[in-house]
Design a protein around this motif. Structure first.
Motif, PDB file in Angstrom:
ATOM      1  N   TRP A  29       0.815  -1.218   0.000  1.00 39.95           N
ATOM      2  CA  TRP A  29       0.000   0.000   0.000  1.00 39.95           C
ATOM      3  C   TRP A  29       0.851   1.273   0.000  1.00 39.95           C
ATOM      4  CZ3 TRP A  29       0.198  -3.537   3.965  1.00 39.95           C
ATOM      5  CH2 TRP A  29       0.797  -3.113   5.152  1.00 39.95           C
ATOM      6  N   GLY A  30       2.201   1.120   0.024  1.00 35.19           N
ATOM      7  CA  GLY A  30       3.077   2.263  -0.125  1.00 35.19           C
ATOM      8  C   GLY A  30       3.833   2.701   1.117  1.00 35.19           C
ATOM      9  N   ALA A  42       5.138   2.313  11.044  1.00 30.70           N
ATOM     10  CA  ALA A  42       5.209   2.637   9.622  1.00 30.70           C
ATOM     11  C   ALA A  42       5.481   4.108   9.368  1.00 30.70           C
ATOM     12  CB  ALA A  42       3.890   2.251   8.957  1.00 30.70           C
ATOM     13  N   ALA A  43       6.162   4.347   8.265  1.00 33.59           N
ATOM     14  CA  ALA A  43       6.320   5.706   7.733  1.00 33.59           C
ATOM     15  C   ALA A  43       5.402   5.778   6.542  1.00 33.59           C
ATOM     16  CB  ALA A  43       7.771   5.953   7.321  1.00 33.59           C
ATOM     17  N   GLU A  44       4.412   6.647   6.631  1.00 32.35           N
ATOM     18  CA  GLU A  44       3.420   6.759   5.559  1.00 32.35           C
ATOM     19  C   GLU A  44       4.033   7.312   4.282  1.00 32.35           C
ATOM     20  OE1 GLU A  44      -0.895   7.383   7.414  1.00 32.35           O
ATOM     21  OE2 GLU A  44       0.407   9.134   7.557  1.00 32.35           O
ATOM     22  N   LYS A  45       3.587   6.744   3.170  1.00 32.73           N
ATOM     23  CA  LYS A  45       3.973   7.287   1.877  1.00 32.73           C
ATOM     24  C   LYS A  45       3.298   8.631   1.743  1.00 32.73           C
ATOM     25  CE  LYS A  45       3.630   6.487  -3.053  1.00 32.73           C
ATOM     26  NZ  LYS A  45       3.104   5.664  -4.102  1.00 32.73           N
ATOM     27  N   ARG A  46       4.044   9.587   1.329  1.00 33.62           N
ATOM     28  CA  ARG A  46       3.499  10.935   1.157  1.00 33.62           C
ATOM     29  C   ARG A  46       3.193  11.172  -0.304  1.00 33.62           C
ATOM     30  NH1 ARG A  46       4.539  14.088   5.960  1.00 33.62           N
ATOM     31  NH2 ARG A  46       5.842  12.813   7.295  1.00 33.62           N
ATOM     32  N   PHE A  47       1.973  11.593  -0.553  1.00 37.01           N
ATOM     33  CA  PHE A  47       1.554  11.868  -1.922  1.00 37.01           C
ATOM     34  C   PHE A  47       1.720  13.364  -2.184  1.00 37.01           C
ATOM     35  CE2 PHE A  47      -0.751   8.113  -0.578  1.00 37.01           C
ATOM     36  CZ  PHE A  47      -0.457   7.247  -1.617  1.00 37.01           C
TER      37      PHE A  47
END
Length: 122
Positions: free
Chosen positions: A99-100, A116-121
């Motif tokens: 999921w990124g 987790a380190a969230e994927k930044r859009f």
């Protein structure tokens, strides 16, 4: 905001375990206060460590944390250091998830965490 209370046999000893992994101890009620409770956090993700007595029957202590995984997010630029801090607990590999997010799983005090380190859009 959700702030779970995790049942622990000894919340003070469990808090020391979290602190050794780089978590911050936010507060600690005195053991003789009648409400043994410790607050710990990691980059704004707060949990409370309480006692099992009155919440978990003696015969169920082996099942603490069963079926629960706590998902927390941390700054992307900190994920490698946070992972390195948790190596004492034998975490899973730090990997890019489908999921990124970049994440790892670790068990602390009988509870499973996905950090987790969230994927930044952009």
């Amino acid at each position: 905001m959700i702030r779970p209370i995790l049942a622990c046999i000894d919340p003070y000893k469990t808090a020391d375990e979290f602190a050794a992994l780089g978590w911050k101890i936010d507060f600690s009620q005195p053991p003789d206060s009648g409400d043994p409770l410790v607050g710990v956090s990691l980059f704004g993700n707060s949990i409370l460590l309480g006692i099992t007595d009155g919440y978990v029957l003696d015969g169920q202590i082996q099942y603490i944390g069963c079926g629960v995984e706590i998902y927390i997010t941390v700054p992307a630029e900190e994920i490698q250091q946070i992972y390195d801090n948790h190596l004492l607990q034998s975490p899973t590999k730090l990997t890019l998830q489908p999921w990124g997010d970049t994440a790892f799983e670790v068990k602390i005090g009988g509870y499973k965490f996905m950090i987790a380190a969230e994927k930044r859009f952009e």
